[in-house]
Design a protein around this motif. Structure first.
Motif, PDB file in Angstrom:
ATOM      1  N   VAL A 376       0.839  -1.210   0.000  1.00  0.00           N
ATOM      2  CA  VAL A 376       0.000   0.000   0.000  1.00  0.00           C
ATOM      3  C   VAL A 376       0.878   1.266   0.000  1.00  0.00           C
ATOM      4  O   VAL A 376       0.412   2.360  -0.351  1.00  0.00           O
ATOM      5  CB  VAL A 376      -0.978  -0.016   1.207  1.00  0.00           C
ATOM      6  N   ASN A 378       2.874   1.981  -2.084  1.00  0.00           N
ATOM      7  CA  ASN A 378       2.972   2.431  -3.477  1.00  0.00           C
ATOM      8  C   ASN A 378       1.912   3.472  -3.828  1.00  0.00           C
ATOM      9  O   ASN A 378       2.026   4.144  -4.854  1.00  0.00           O
ATOM     10  CB  ASN A 378       2.800   1.232  -4.433  1.00  0.00           C
ATOM     11  N   CYS A 379       0.853   3.570  -3.015  1.00  0.00           N
ATOM     12  CA  CYS A 379      -0.233   4.511  -3.323  1.00  0.00           C
ATOM     13  C   CYS A 379       0.278   5.940  -3.150  1.00  0.00           C
ATOM     14  O   CYS A 379       0.752   6.305  -2.067  1.00  0.00           O
ATOM     15  CB  CYS A 379      -1.421   4.303  -2.381  1.00  0.00           C
ATOM     16  N   THR A 380       0.162   6.741  -4.178  1.00  0.00           N
ATOM     17  CA  THR A 380       0.678   8.108  -4.078  1.00  0.00           C
ATOM     18  C   THR A 380      -0.223   8.982  -3.209  1.00  0.00           C
ATOM     19  O   THR A 380       0.249   9.904  -2.551  1.00  0.00           O
ATOM     20  CB  THR A 380       0.851   8.741  -5.472  1.00  0.00           C
ATOM     21  N   GLU A 381      -1.521   8.675  -3.197  1.00  0.00           N
ATOM     22  CA  GLU A 381      -2.450   9.434  -2.348  1.00  0.00           C
ATOM     23  C   GLU A 381      -2.784   8.604  -1.115  1.00  0.00           C
ATOM     24  O   GLU A 381      -2.858   7.374  -1.191  1.00  0.00           O
ATOM     25  CB  GLU A 381      -3.765   9.706  -3.102  1.00  0.00           C
ATOM     26  N   PRO A 383      -4.835   6.574   1.271  1.00  0.00           N
ATOM     27  CA  PRO A 383      -6.127   5.896   1.157  1.00  0.00           C
ATOM     28  C   PRO A 383      -7.130   6.454   2.178  1.00  0.00           C
ATOM     29  O   PRO A 383      -6.732   7.030   3.192  1.00  0.00           O
ATOM     30  CB  PRO A 383      -5.785   4.438   1.474  1.00  0.00           C
ATOM     31  N   ILE A 391      -6.688  -2.242   1.687  1.00  0.00           N
ATOM     32  CA  ILE A 391      -6.067  -2.037   0.376  1.00  0.00           C
ATOM     33  C   ILE A 391      -4.724  -2.764   0.311  1.00  0.00           C
ATOM     34  O   ILE A 391      -4.388  -3.403  -0.692  1.00  0.00           O
ATOM     35  CB  ILE A 391      -5.891  -0.526   0.080  1.00  0.00           C
TER      36      ILE A 391
END
Ligand code: FES
Ligand code: FE2
Length: 398
Positions: A376, A378-381, A383, A391
């Motif tokens: 997770v 890796n998520c730029t925004e 969650p 996620i």
């Protein structure tokens, strides 16, 4: 420039971890579980607990552990958790409990092998209680060249010996098994930052020239990082030729004896061995050090470290150790300031992404390892609240 034997091209992701990963408490829960409970953690050196009953404790990621020397000379590791009501059984960070560990809450007592010795007011419990069921819970432990590591949860991470096998030859010169505590306690600093901000600053030498006058004076441009792929890294600074400018460096250089027990290449060099996720062991010609980050929450971190002297230290080497410690203390203070500033930056509304130099490849390598364990990240925004673990799980399985 080469890292891990491979040249770095222009083409790699220079953006680093996104800002939200530096202050999300939900993410921090995953880090506690996947990183800190499942990865080896250094507690101390076996020579920190030389006598029967000597102990050292370590709190990390909501876990509490300790190591203690038994009457048979063996070092053992346990959860610092009373089997009656869960109190700490050892309250201090370091000390001696004699031949028995007595819980400070109601007074249950344990032998140094962890077995239950006695229950206070024994007749207030049923007569047929099986004492063997109430031993202290052992911790997985490994001693690498005298350094005592524990692991709170089982994992696929290799043994410490395997992880650090690439350094066997180099470390052999320092006789790590024989190093001795200096008499000063393990140092501990608490900082208002995420643990990764501390590691990020430490994982690159790009800032040395600008931010560390002492280190720059000592080893200047020779300092470089080598990054390996198995969760360990190595950095080295070879002392500069010529006159030092700062008195502490000048004094250190002039008093440091020729460390003939080391190969020529290491007599005037500081070598740092890094081990994922949070440990650095320093190999100096005058001493051995370690430091590590112990996250308290997503926004608080304890940095903990110690200095060890060589077994046959003479007066001259002792003074050299004192002087290298001064240079190191200044460096730690300088780094802590940078850590606070960069962690604050990650919280700013203007923080989108960072831009790494080839000289900061160590950050990327550390971030890559974290992202592979906790996808997770890796998520730029960030969650939505409450969804980070979910996620992460779906990214792991999907
Ligand atoms: S919690 Fe340890 S004796 Fe009660
Ligand atoms: Fe630094």
């Amino acid at each position: 420039m080469k890292l891990d034997g491979k040249p770095i091209g222009q083409d790699w992701d220079r953006s680093g971890l996104p800002g939200w990963t530096y202050f999300s408490e939900e993410l921090h829960e995953l880090e506690r579980e996947e990183v800190f409970r499942k990865m080896w953690q250094l507690v101390c050196h076996a020579n920190d607990v030389p006598e029967t009953g000597d102990f050292m404790t370590l709190d990390i990621a909501g876990e509490r552990g300790f190591v203690v020397r038994g009457s048979d000379g063996q070092v053992r590791a346990f959860h610092n958790l009373c089997r009656h009501r869960g109190s700490r059984v050892l309250a201090e960070e370091q000390g001696s409990c004699g031949s028995v560990i007595t819980c400070p809450f109601h007074g249950w007592s344990y032998n140094l092998d962890g077995s239950l010795r006695g229950m206070a007011v024994r007749n207030s419990f049923p007569g047929d209680v099986d004492k063997a069921q109430f031993s202290l819970k052992p911790l997985e432990m490994e001693i690498w060249k005298g350094f005592v590591f524990v692991r709170f949860k089982p994992s696929e991470q290799a043994s410490v010996a395997e992880l650090l096998s690439g350094f066997d030859e180099e470390t052999a010169h320092y006789n790590l098994e024989d190093i001795q505590p200096t008499g000063e306690e393990v140092w501990v600093d608490e900082m208002p930052v995420n643990w990764k901000s501390v590691r990020d600053v430490d994982n690159e030498g790009y800032h040395v020239k600008q931010a560390h006058p002492g280190l720059q004076d000592l080893y200047g441009g020779s300092y470089h990082d080598e990054v390996f792929s198995n969760g360990t890294s190595r950095s080295v600074g070879v002392f500069r030729e010529g006159e030092a400018a700062l008195w502490s460096v000048k004094a250190y250089r002039s008093i440091l004896p020729d460390a003939t027990w080391l190969p020529e290449s290491h007599r005037k060099a500081w070598v740092y061995i890094g081990m994922f996720p949070n440990l650095v062991i320093g190999l100096y010609p005058d001493s051995i050090t370690f430091y590590q980050e112990l996250p308290v929450s997503s926004s608080r971190t304890i940095q903990r470290g110690a200095v060890y002297r060589f077994k046959d230290e003479d007066r001259q080497l002792k003074v050299a150790r004192y002087l290298s410690g001064r240079i190191d203390r200044d460096t730690v203070e300088e780094d802590q300031m940078l850590t606070v500033w960069s962690c604050e930056g990650a919280k700013s509304s203007a923080y989108d992404e960072i831009y790494l130099s080839d000289l900061e490849y160590g950050l990327k390598s550390h971030h890559d390892q974290l992202r592979s364990l906790i996808p997770v990240m890796n998520c730029t925004e960030e969650p939505a609240i409450g969804s980070v673990a979910k996620i992460n799980q779906s990214m792991k399985t999907g």
